[in-house]
Design a protein around this motif. Structure first.
Motif, PDB file in Angstrom:
ATOM      1  N   PRO A 498       7.468   1.208  -2.726  1.00 48.05           N
ATOM      2  CA  PRO A 498       8.846   2.460  -3.166  1.00 48.05           C
ATOM      3  C   PRO A 498       6.751   3.715  -3.101  1.00 48.05           C
ATOM      4  O   PRO A 498       7.452   4.507  -2.913  1.00 48.05           O
ATOM      5  CB  PRO A 498       9.053   2.632  -4.136  1.00 48.05           C
ATOM      6  CG  PRO A 498       8.434   1.156  -4.929  1.00 48.05           C
ATOM      7  CD  PRO A 498       7.442   0.564  -3.780  1.00 48.05           C
ATOM      8  N   SER A 499       5.441   3.408  -3.654  1.00 49.35           N
ATOM      9  CA  SER A 499       4.388   4.316  -3.371  1.00 49.35           C
ATOM     10  C   SER A 499       3.144   3.854  -2.584  1.00 49.35           C
ATOM     11  O   SER A 499       2.924   2.280  -2.598  1.00 49.35           O
ATOM     12  CB  SER A 499       4.604   4.292  -4.966  1.00 49.35           C
ATOM     13  OG  SER A 499       3.590   3.418  -5.388  1.00 49.35           O
ATOM     14  N   PRO A 500       2.516   4.542  -2.080  1.00 44.49           N
ATOM     15  CA  PRO A 500       1.233   4.617  -1.833  1.00 44.49           C
ATOM     16  C   PRO A 500       0.479   3.912  -2.796  1.00 44.49           C
ATOM     17  O   PRO A 500      -0.250   3.450  -2.705  1.00 44.49           O
ATOM     18  CB  PRO A 500       0.940   5.996  -1.538  1.00 44.49           C
ATOM     19  CG  PRO A 500       2.186   6.852  -1.593  1.00 44.49           C
ATOM     20  CD  PRO A 500       2.950   6.041  -2.291  1.00 44.49           C
ATOM     21  N   LEU A 501       0.942   4.028  -4.199  1.00 41.61           N
ATOM     22  CA  LEU A 501      -0.088   3.699  -5.363  1.00 41.61           C
ATOM     23  C   LEU A 501       0.327   2.241  -5.017  1.00 41.61           C
ATOM     24  O   LEU A 501      -0.865   1.400  -5.456  1.00 41.61           O
ATOM     25  CB  LEU A 501      -0.176   3.682  -6.678  1.00 41.61           C
ATOM     26  CG  LEU A 501      -0.557   5.496  -6.918  1.00 41.61           C
ATOM     27  CD1 LEU A 501      -0.497   6.234  -8.354  1.00 41.61           C
ATOM     28  CD2 LEU A 501      -2.390   5.688  -6.909  1.00 41.61           C
ATOM     29  N   ALA A 502       1.498   1.241  -5.121  1.00 41.98           N
ATOM     30  CA  ALA A 502       1.892  -0.203  -5.151  1.00 41.98           C
ATOM     31  C   ALA A 502       1.057  -0.435  -3.730  1.00 41.98           C
ATOM     32  O   ALA A 502       0.301  -1.112  -3.741  1.00 41.98           O
ATOM     33  CB  ALA A 502       2.687  -0.428  -4.870  1.00 41.98           C
ATOM     34  N   ALA A 503       1.149   0.283  -3.019  1.00 42.82           N
ATOM     35  CA  ALA A 503      -0.432  -0.371  -2.337  1.00 42.82           C
ATOM     36  C   ALA A 503      -1.830  -0.747  -1.885  1.00 42.82           C
ATOM     37  O   ALA A 503      -2.122  -1.381  -1.905  1.00 42.82           O
ATOM     38  CB  ALA A 503       0.116   1.041  -0.498  1.00 42.82           C
ATOM     39  N   ALA A 504      -1.995   0.621  -2.372  1.00 46.32           N
ATOM     40  CA  ALA A 504      -3.057   0.720  -3.079  1.00 46.32           C
ATOM     41  C   ALA A 504      -3.817  -0.255  -3.851  1.00 46.32           C
ATOM     42  O   ALA A 504      -4.599  -1.094  -3.682  1.00 46.32           O
ATOM     43  CB  ALA A 504      -3.887   1.459  -3.775  1.00 46.32           C
ATOM     44  N   ALA A 505      -2.643  -1.074  -4.729  1.00 46.66           N
ATOM     45  CA  ALA A 505      -3.332  -2.229  -6.083  1.00 46.66           C
ATOM     46  C   ALA A 505      -2.615  -3.317  -4.605  1.00 46.66           C
ATOM     47  O   ALA A 505      -3.997  -4.414  -5.090  1.00 46.66           O
ATOM     48  CB  ALA A 505      -1.885  -2.262  -6.688  1.00 46.66           C
ATOM     49  N   LEU A 506      -2.569  -3.516  -3.880  1.00 50.38           N
ATOM     50  CA  LEU A 506      -2.759  -4.767  -2.847  1.00 50.38           C
ATOM     51  C   LEU A 506      -3.561  -4.926  -2.576  1.00 50.38           C
ATOM     52  O   LEU A 506      -4.172  -5.413  -1.920  1.00 50.38           O
ATOM     53  CB  LEU A 506      -0.949  -4.911  -1.973  1.00 50.38           C
ATOM     54  CG  LEU A 506       0.100  -5.151  -2.790  1.00 50.38           C
ATOM     55  CD1 LEU A 506       1.100  -5.185  -1.586  1.00 50.38           C
ATOM     56  CD2 LEU A 506       0.196  -6.315  -3.582  1.00 50.38           C
ATOM     57  N   LEU A 507      -3.845  -4.048  -1.977  1.00 50.98           N
ATOM     58  CA  LEU A 507      -5.035  -3.461  -0.718  1.00 50.98           C
ATOM     59  C   LEU A 507      -6.847  -4.333  -1.772  1.00 50.98           C
ATOM     60  O   LEU A 507      -7.763  -4.744  -1.307  1.00 50.98           O
ATOM     61  CB  LEU A 507      -5.794  -1.938  -0.394  1.00 50.98           C
ATOM     62  CG  LEU A 507      -4.944  -1.016   0.797  1.00 50.98           C
ATOM     63  CD1 LEU A 507      -5.170  -0.438   1.066  1.00 50.98           C
ATOM     64  CD2 LEU A 507      -5.901  -2.304   1.734  1.00 50.98           C
ATOM     65  N   ALA A 508      -6.439  -3.536  -3.579  1.00 46.84           N
ATOM     66  CA  ALA A 508      -7.607  -3.881  -4.389  1.00 46.84           C
ATOM     67  C   ALA A 508      -7.324  -5.564  -4.536  1.00 46.84           C
ATOM     68  O   ALA A 508      -8.525  -6.498  -4.351  1.00 46.84           O
ATOM     69  CB  ALA A 508      -7.412  -3.577  -5.326  1.00 46.84           C
TER      70      ALA A 508
END
Length: 574
Positions: A498-508
């Motif tokens: 639901p959010s770009p920050l969640a996607a960023a956590a997966l990228l990390a």
């Protein structure tokens, strides 16, 4: 006849410090006299464990009056004056100073520690604390012993008085009290430059730098050259103020001017080097630091910061040389800094990075072991963080195992390194221990933990950890990242984040997986996580764009790292 020596002190609410002070000096003196000025803690009861000569005195905002009352109570010929937050080292030298002495008073070196845990980082002052008992104090604040004939004062290198930092709240209280008393003293004697200096230091401690600059300037304009202790301290405090307010050119002008007056004062050349370094004029800074290390320690009467002609200067020499691309020289300077003070570990970080350009991580780890740096837990943890960041979780794990440090932050790093070296079960046990000690791991550590549980097929526990993230309101983005992993790996279902920050956590998480150093048979597990993350990001075009941008940034960072590595390697091996 052997002359007797008394330790004479005034105290108030010093229960936290008094025992250490008295233990350090009790065997070196014949008498202990303690005057309490109104304690409300256990100061008096502690004092009575060391002497029966404990007296009360009504405080009148006058330090000299209180100290002189204490002096009037001794029957000894000599007096040692200490504050409760000070300890005395190498006390055996006291007797040799007062036996058949031609002097009637002595300046002793006081080391004001920068950090209570490290006695090797300090500023040095000379203070008149050993004197014949007929002398008296003067001044209601920053009181001093007045000796009319300077030739009667000796300067001793030992014993050393070590001043330990007090807690911030107490320090703030003392500064406000001192400012009030100094203002009152200045009304009586506005021409005294020492009072302006002391008031400047108090305002500086409270962060009022502009006020301090005016006071230090006034003190410096009035201080005669023979008052070296006050002049050198005022000069360096003023340089410090200029540096912290960005007035670098004014600080450099002061350095240049006063280095003509004190041509062998290493602290001035060190300060000049720091100012040029801040101006990014690294070549000139190198010359100033090189001048500093070629000078001896200044005379005892000078204000001196330990290391300005040794380990501090060598560290800055290494930094400037590295900025200029002189990597071989930089490594040499960092090594000299560590040789001069092994407890000053700041040069170790850039030194290890340089070593990694031409040595294996295992060889660098052996260097750390054989050089004894792991004896300090703080260093071991710092090196573990370095190796983890550099992509060597296995070497980072070895650093942590060497230190056996139980701090929560180091246990989190330990668990992370265990997981990314293929020791998932050990990682989970480490995090369980952390929780048993009432510390909840950071959200990104929990994502690693959930990944480990999913790879081990422990789906029920993974689900519990996922919902644990939901219960932390500040970790909702981490929850969605972990929930996406759980749904795909446990139920083979893709969700849209639901959010770009969640996607960023997966990228990390994907980035951490790529730096794993596990056995070959565990590589497929980390590849599986990365594949799952890629599938989750593919559900939305903007998330896929995030992945592309992330890969481009990694490519640029890799090129920059390789350029630095090969440049440094060429220079180090030439």
């Amino acid at each position: 006849m052997t002359e007797r020596l008394a330790l004479v002190m005034i105290v108030r609410n010093e229960g936290d410090h008094l025992s250490a002070c008295l233990n350090s000096a009790k065997d070196a003196v014949d008498e202990i006299i303690i005057v309490d000025t109104g304690s409300t803690d256990d100061t008096v009861s502690i004092a009575r464990q060391y002497t029966q000569q404990v007296y009360s005195y009504q405080w009148r905002d006058d330090f000299a009056a209180a100290r002189n009352f204490a002096l009037s109570l001794t029957t000894c010929e000599w007096v040692l004056s200490l504050d409760a937050d000070e300890v005395l080292s190498k006390t055996s030298s006291l007797r040799s100073l007062i036996t058949n002495s031609a002097h009637t008073a002595f300046h002793l070196p006081l080391h004001a520690l920068k950090n209570e845990d490290n006695v090797l980082e300090y500023d040095r002052f000379m203070v008149l604390r050993l004197f014949r008992s007929y002398y008296r104090f003067h001044g209601s604040i920053h009181e001093f012993i007045k000796v009319d004939t300077p030739a009667e004062i000796g300067h001793a290198q030992l014993p050393v008085i070590i001043h330990t930092p007090v807690q911030a709240l107490e320090r703030h209280h003392r500064r406000n009290r001192n400012i009030r008393l100094l203002k009152h003293a200045l009304k009586k004697n506005s021409a005294d430059p020492c009072l302006h200096y002391y008031l400047g230091t108090e305002w500086l401690g409270l962060g009022r730098i502009d006020t301090s600059i005016g006071l230090f300037r006034q003190a410096l304009s009035q201080l005669p050259s023979q008052q070296e202790a006050f002049r050198t301290a005022t000069i360096r405090h003023l340089i410090h103020c200029y540096k912290n307010t960005g007035r670098l050119d004014e600080g450099l002008c002061l350095c240049l001017e006063e280095s003509q007056n004190y041509s062998e004062y290493c602290d001035l050349f060190f300060d000049g080097g720091v100012l040029f370094e801040l101006k990014e004029e690294y070549g000139i800074a190198l010359k100033w630091f090189q001048a500093a290390v070629q000078l001896p320690e200044p005379p005892l009467s000078f204000f001196h910061t330990d290391g300005t002609n040794s380990y501090l200067a060598y560290y800055h020499l290494g930094f400037c040389a590295e900025k200029l691309g002189l990597y071989k020289e930089a490594q040499h300077y960092y090594e000299q800094a560590l040789a001069a003070n092994n407890a000053y570990y700041y040069p170790l970080y850039p030194l290890i990075l340089l070593k990694l350009t031409h040595q294996s991580a295992e060889a660098v780890l052996d260097f750390l072991r054989t050089s004894g740096h792991f004896a300090c837990r703080e260093i071991a943890v710092s090196m573990a963080e370095l190796f983890w960041t550099a992509g060597f979780p296995d070497i980072a794990l070895s650093c942590l195992e060497e230190s056996a440090c139980g701090l929560p932050a180091s246990i989190e790093l330990l668990a992370r390194c265990q997981f990314y070296t293929g020791k998932a079960e050990c990682a989970l046990l480490s995090l369980d221990d952390l929780r048993h000690n009432n510390h909840e791991p950071a959200a990104d550590i929990v994502i690693d933990e959930i990944s480990a549980l999913l790879l081990l097929g422990r789906f029920t526990e993974a689900r519990q950890r996922v919902w644990g993230l939901w219960r932390r309101k500040s970790s909702r983005d981490s929850f969605w990242a972990a929930f996406g992993l759980y749904k795909k790996l446990a139920h083979n279902r893709l969700i849209t984040l639901p959010s770009p920050l969640a996607a960023a956590a997966l990228l990390a998480l994907a980035e951490r997986c790529t730096r794993n150093r596990s056995a070959y048979n565990s590589q497929k597990d980390f590849a599986r996580i990365v594949t799952t993350i890629t599938e989750l990001l593919h559900t939305r075009a903007d998330y896929w764009e995030l992945l592309i941008n992330d890969l481009n940034q990694k490519e640029a960072a890799l090129k920059q790292h390789l350029a630095y590595t090969f440049s440094a390697c060429r220079d180090l091996l030439r």
